[in-house]
Structure formats: C-alpha cells, structure tokens
Design an enzyme around this catalytic site. Sequence first.
Site, PDB file in Angstrom:
ATOM      1  N   GLY A 170       0.823  -1.194   0.000  1.00  0.00           N
ATOM      2  CA  GLY A 170       0.000   0.000   0.000  1.00  0.00           C
ATOM      3  C   GLY A 170       0.862   1.251   0.000  1.00  0.00           C
ATOM      4  O   GLY A 170       2.018   1.245  -0.429  1.00  0.00           O
ATOM      5  N   ILE A 172       2.334   2.813   2.440  1.00  0.00           N
ATOM      6  CA  ILE A 172       3.542   2.711   3.261  1.00  0.00           C
ATOM      7  C   ILE A 172       4.566   1.795   2.614  1.00  0.00           C
ATOM      8  O   ILE A 172       5.755   2.131   2.522  1.00  0.00           O
ATOM      9  CB  ILE A 172       3.173   2.222   4.675  1.00  0.00           C
ATOM     10  CG1 ILE A 172       2.335   3.288   5.395  1.00  0.00           C
ATOM     11  CG2 ILE A 172       4.425   1.902   5.478  1.00  0.00           C
ATOM     12  CD1 ILE A 172       1.714   2.816   6.698  1.00  0.00           C
ATOM     13  N   ALA A 251       3.514  -2.407  11.134  1.00  0.00           N
ATOM     14  CA  ALA A 251       2.114  -2.662  10.796  1.00  0.00           C
ATOM     15  C   ALA A 251       1.304  -2.959  12.055  1.00  0.00           C
ATOM     16  O   ALA A 251       0.717  -2.058  12.657  1.00  0.00           O
ATOM     17  CB  ALA A 251       2.028  -3.812   9.791  1.00  0.00           C
ATOM     18  N   ARG A 252       1.291  -4.224  12.481  1.00  0.00           N
ATOM     19  CA  ARG A 252       0.603  -4.637  13.696  1.00  0.00           C
ATOM     20  C   ARG A 252       1.423  -5.745  14.360  1.00  0.00           C
ATOM     21  O   ARG A 252       1.953  -6.634  13.688  1.00  0.00           O
ATOM     22  CB  ARG A 252      -0.816  -5.153  13.397  1.00  0.00           C
ATOM     23  CG  ARG A 252      -1.815  -4.074  13.011  1.00  0.00           C
ATOM     24  CD  ARG A 252      -2.133  -3.155  14.187  1.00  0.00           C
ATOM     25  NE  ARG A 252      -3.166  -2.177  13.872  1.00  0.00           N
ATOM     26  CZ  ARG A 252      -2.951  -0.955  13.395  1.00  0.00           C
ATOM     27  NH1 ARG A 252      -1.696  -0.571  13.155  1.00  0.00           N
ATOM     28  NH2 ARG A 252      -3.944  -0.134  13.172  1.00  0.00           N
ATOM     29  N   GLU A 281       0.392  -3.422  23.915  1.00  0.00           N
ATOM     30  CA  GLU A 281       0.910  -2.057  23.940  1.00  0.00           C
ATOM     31  C   GLU A 281       0.246  -1.267  25.065  1.00  0.00           C
ATOM     32  O   GLU A 281      -0.974  -1.361  25.225  1.00  0.00           O
ATOM     33  CB  GLU A 281       0.650  -1.369  22.585  1.00  0.00           C
ATOM     34  CG  GLU A 281       1.417  -2.016  21.435  1.00  0.00           C
ATOM     35  CD  GLU A 281       1.112  -1.367  20.092  1.00  0.00           C
ATOM     36  OE1 GLU A 281       0.369  -0.361  20.055  1.00  0.00           O
ATOM     37  OE2 GLU A 281       1.606  -1.868  19.073  1.00  0.00           O
ATOM     38  N   HIS A 300       5.049   2.553  19.004  1.00  0.00           N
ATOM     39  CA  HIS A 300       3.947   2.719  18.048  1.00  0.00           C
ATOM     40  C   HIS A 300       3.814   4.196  17.684  1.00  0.00           C
ATOM     41  O   HIS A 300       2.749   4.779  17.742  1.00  0.00           O
ATOM     42  CB  HIS A 300       2.625   2.192  18.613  1.00  0.00           C
ATOM     43  CG  HIS A 300       1.637   1.863  17.530  1.00  0.00           C
ATOM     44  ND1 HIS A 300       0.677   0.881  17.675  1.00  0.00           N
ATOM     45  CD2 HIS A 300       1.452   2.361  16.280  1.00  0.00           C
ATOM     46  CE1 HIS A 300      -0.062   0.804  16.569  1.00  0.00           C
ATOM     47  NE2 HIS A 300       0.395   1.713  15.718  1.00  0.00           N
ATOM     48  N   ALA A 302       5.752   5.542  14.826  1.00  0.00           N
ATOM     49  CA  ALA A 302       6.409   5.772  13.544  1.00  0.00           C
ATOM     50  C   ALA A 302       5.702   6.826  12.708  1.00  0.00           C
ATOM     51  O   ALA A 302       6.319   7.463  11.854  1.00  0.00           O
ATOM     52  CB  ALA A 302       6.505   4.458  12.755  1.00  0.00           C
TER      53      ALA A 302
END
Length: 336
Positions: A170, A172, A251-252, A281, A300, A302
């Site tokens: 995508g 990113i 991402a995750r 998190e 988290h 970025a």
Amino acid sequence: MKPTLLISSKVISEFGPRLNDILADAPKTFELLPFAPGLQLTPAAIDNIEAAYYSRDIWEGTEKSALSPAAQAFWDILDRTQNMKWVAVYSAGTDQKRYQDAMKRGIRLTTGEGAQADAVGLAAVAGVLALARGIPYWLAAQQRREWSPLRGKDVPPDIPGQTAVIVGMGYIGTVIARVLHAAGMKTIGIRRNAEPAEHFDQVLPPTALDGLLPTCDWVIIACPLTPETRNLIDAGRLALMKPSAGIANIARGEIIDEAALAAALGARRLRHAYLDVFTTEPLPPGSSLWDLPNVLISPHNAGASTGTYARGVEIFLRNLSNYLRAQALENEASVT
C-alpha cells in the site's frame, strides 16, 4: 432540523472556512455538532447525528489497550446513535474493535490511509538503515565513552545488493520500496495481486514468501492485520530466515509471533529487528525485547510527524464533499 456531523471543535476552528465552503456548495448539507470532552447531548440530538469524524486530536493519548478520555466519550456517543451512516477515522488500520463494530452495524467507515505513509515508511527505512550500518553498536560505545570501531565480523555488509521483502504494497510499503530501491537494495513486494509495480523489482503472491525467506536480507511488515496475516511470521518462518537477516514491523504486532521473534533474536538466529508495534501495547517492562542489543524499539510512534494531522483532515474533507454529493468515498473499509 438538519442531520448533524459530529466533529471536533479543533477541526472546526482550524478548517472552518473549508468546511463552510463544502457545506455551502453541496446539494445535501449538515449542521456541525462541535465535539469536546464532556459534551452532553439529549437523546434527540444523538439520534440526529448522521456522520462523525474521529480526528487525531480526539484519538490523542489512546493506547492499544485503552481509549483516551476524549476518544472514550466520542465512541460512547457513537454507540448510542440510531441514524449514523458514515464515520471517518484518522488512522489507516481498520482492525480496531470500535471500527469493526461500527461497520457491523452497517455504518460506512473511511480511513486516513495515506496521511501517515511518508512518516511511517521513512521510519521503517530509518530503522533498517540504522541496523544495517551498525548504529546501535556505535551508540552503545558512545554511552560507554569507548572508541570502538566496527571490525572483523562486526563490519556490516554493503547495503547495495541486499534484498528486502516487503509484505504489503500500500502507501507505506511503496514509500519503503522507493527509498530502499534508491539505496541500491533489491525490493520484492508481496501482495495478492502480483501485477508489477513501480519501485519493486518483483511482485509475488503470499504463497511465494516461504521460498524467499532463506535468501532475503530483510523482511519488512507493512500489511494490514487480517485473519490471513495474523501470525504470518511464525516460528517456522523465522527459522527459514538466515542468521544475518533482519526484520522490521511497522504494521501490527500480531502479524509476528512475538515470543518466537524474541527467542530468535536472543539466540542470534536472526541478526536484528526494528519494531514499532507489539502484541501488547504499551510493551510490558518485563518483555525481553527491551534488553536485546540487536533490537530497535519505537512506541507505536512511527507516524509521528507535524504534517500528519492536516493531511488526515484533508482526506476527510474530500470525503465529506463526496459523501454530500453521493459520490464514491476514498479509503472505504469493510469488515475483516
């Protein structure tokens, strides 16, 4: 009464003229309902809400495990609406429970995908290049006040000629590929549609991943969290990677088996990792990842960049105009 748009007072204050122009020119229009923490609404006012914008300023302070007070108040209102048709959210990912629940109610949901792409993509590249050039080694030596050049087995390999497998192509993933390609890396993209794409030397389907892992230098996770990608990088796939390889995840956290990753990094079966996302998190203080010298961690964060907020609002404003004209919406999501 006209239907209302629930939107933060901050967005109204900073983008009021644009909002007014869009509303004035549209065949259908909204009354603006300013949101702020502590907002009290009658049942009739809640039922009159047709659309809402979950902007970054409302989200600010939210963690994976808990909403901020403002976000909690916002979603408490949305949970009580009966006539909601559309909610726009600032973030790119759609795996959050509130988003999925809204879509299951039949509410259309659009994201801010693209607003954070440069910031997140460049953070991933920064992490990869810092590890590839041995910067953590130099930082540790600096903290010890020790003149300690990289020598022998610690000398890093050339960056040009390395291969990066980028899972997810995508906004990113494309930023990551563009910059790494310019640095001389071979870039291989993984996505279901294996059509060629700019900045990628190859594009392959997910079924090709296992065949790439034994020879690639980097695996960079930039895909959404879905049932198909959960635990995509498990202990078996980590074992396929060569000990000199590295991994980056912006991402995750759930896309990688975190315990297996920590074990591989601790045993030096994997050279290094840059991680911005985690299964839990904030990352618990007891996580072994904190202490590993071959790991770079960001909280988290970025996507942190001064222009992210405004770019997200611009996407929302375009979608607001489209919605009021019954036109297609950008970044419309579906239940996963």
